[in-house]
Design a protein around this motif. Structure first.
Motif, mmCIF file in Angstrom:
data_model
loop_
_atom_site.group_PDB
_atom_site.id
_atom_site.type_symbol
_atom_site.label_atom_id
_atom_site.label_comp_id
_atom_site.label_asym_id
_atom_site.label_seq_id
_atom_site.Cartn_x
_atom_site.Cartn_y
_atom_site.Cartn_z
ATOM 1 N N LEU A 13 -3.524 -16.149 70.324
ATOM 2 C CA LEU A 13 -4.984 -16.060 70.278
ATOM 3 C C LEU A 13 -5.457 -14.621 70.196
ATOM 4 O O LEU A 13 -6.421 -14.308 69.500
ATOM 5 C CB LEU A 13 -5.598 -16.734 71.508
ATOM 6 N N VAL A 14 -4.778 -13.732 70.907
ATOM 7 C CA VAL A 14 -5.151 -12.319 70.875
ATOM 8 C C VAL A 14 -4.885 -11.749 69.487
ATOM 9 O O VAL A 14 -5.738 -11.079 68.898
ATOM 10 C CB VAL A 14 -4.394 -11.525 71.958
ATOM 11 N N GLY A 18 -9.275 -11.269 65.530
ATOM 12 C CA GLY A 18 -10.118 -10.718 64.460
ATOM 13 C C GLY A 18 -10.379 -11.735 63.361
ATOM 14 O O GLY A 18 -11.511 -11.876 62.887
ATOM 15 N N ALA A 19 -9.343 -12.470 62.981
ATOM 16 C CA ALA A 19 -9.515 -13.498 61.945
ATOM 17 C C ALA A 19 -10.434 -14.607 62.440
ATOM 18 O O ALA A 19 -11.297 -15.096 61.690
ATOM 19 C CB ALA A 19 -8.160 -14.059 61.529
ATOM 20 N N ALA A 20 -10.266 -15.014 63.707
ATOM 21 C CA ALA A 20 -11.143 -16.047 64.261
ATOM 22 C C ALA A 20 -12.591 -15.567 64.254
ATOM 23 O O ALA A 20 -13.502 -16.319 63.884
ATOM 24 C CB ALA A 20 -10.696 -16.423 65.671
ATOM 25 N N LEU A 21 -12.800 -14.326 64.640
ATOM 26 C CA LEU A 21 -14.160 -13.784 64.671
ATOM 27 C C LEU A 21 -14.774 -13.755 63.269
ATOM 28 O O LEU A 21 -15.935 -14.118 63.076
ATOM 29 C CB LEU A 21 -14.177 -12.391 65.294
ATOM 30 N N LEU A 22 -14.000 -13.345 62.276
ATOM 31 C CA LEU A 22 -14.521 -13.340 60.908
ATOM 32 C C LEU A 22 -14.914 -14.743 60.458
ATOM 33 O O LEU A 22 -15.958 -14.935 59.830
ATOM 34 C CB LEU A 22 -13.492 -12.733 59.949
ATOM 35 N N LEU A 23 -14.094 -15.728 60.794
ATOM 36 C CA LEU A 23 -14.434 -17.113 60.453
ATOM 37 C C LEU A 23 -15.680 -17.575 61.207
ATOM 38 O O LEU A 23 -16.518 -18.285 60.651
ATOM 39 C CB LEU A 23 -13.261 -18.040 60.749
ATOM 40 N N GLN A 24 -15.802 -17.191 62.459
ATOM 41 C CA GLN A 24 -16.988 -17.557 63.237
ATOM 42 C C GLN A 24 -18.246 -17.003 62.585
ATOM 43 O O GLN A 24 -19.259 -17.694 62.465
ATOM 44 C CB GLN A 24 -16.855 -17.047 64.669
#
Length: 189
Positions: A13-14, A18-24
């Motif tokens: 998850l760590v 960054g990728a998760a945040l961009l998708l969000q």
């Protein structure tokens, strides 16, 4: 890997944050809320600390710790249009699950089905601890895959999301540690 706790401890998850945040941010409601109401661009590490604190409190904490973390997020979201709506919160939780699993699968052997199901169930709590009704989180990993595929065409990377993405990929000097900057494309310059 024996349990979802082991998965969480490995750091997928760590690494995928960054990728998760961009998708969000590609979700119009989330992107607008972050652009209009967050101090993210001036202090990106604060957002990272708060997000990881929430994720680990929900996934690994006692029920009391999880409830305290969820209440803190609710307070932070109060008064922000869409921030306490179930559908955008579902998307945020979904990105944490999907990206975390993709990072794990890229770096490690696949999880046993029982562990993957456990990770999936724990990941659902990222949303259901807030305003996502439990029935809105897809019941199975297969149903989640369908949800994910349906959501991707609904995303819209507007100007606000582009500006935030630029801040993620090229943070202002002094806003992130050197080791974060070094890990970014082109050294984060």
């Amino acid at each position: 890997m024996r349990s979802s706790d082991d998965y969480l401890a490995e750091g997928s998850l760590v690494l995928g944050g960054g990728a998760a945040l961009l998708l969000q941010l590609a979700h119009p409601t989330v992107g607008h809320a972050v652009a209009a109401y967050s101090g993210f661009m001036s202090d990106p590490m604060r957002r990272l600390r708060h997000t990881l604190g929430y994720v680990y409190a929900i996934a690994l904490g006692t029920p009391e710790v999880a409830a305290t973390a969820a209440a803190a997020v609710d307070r932070a979201h109060a008064g922000i249009p869409g921030a306490r709506d179930a559908e955008p919160q579902l998307w945020v939780a979904a990105t944490l699950y999907e990206v975390g699993m993709r990072v794990h699968d890229a770096l490690s052997p696949p999880l046993a089905d029982a562990v993957a199901d456990e990770v999936y169930a724990v990941s659902g709590r990222f949303g259901t601890s807030l305003q996502v009704p439990p029935e809105l989180w897809p019941a199975t990993r297969a149903e989640f895959a369908g949800y994910w595929e349906r959501m991707l065409p609904a995303l819209a990377v507007g100007e606000e999301a582009r500006a935030l993405a630029a801040a993620i990929l090229r943070p202002a000097r002094g806003t992130v540690p050197w080791w974060v900057r070094a890990a970014l494309p082109s050294g984060g310059s």
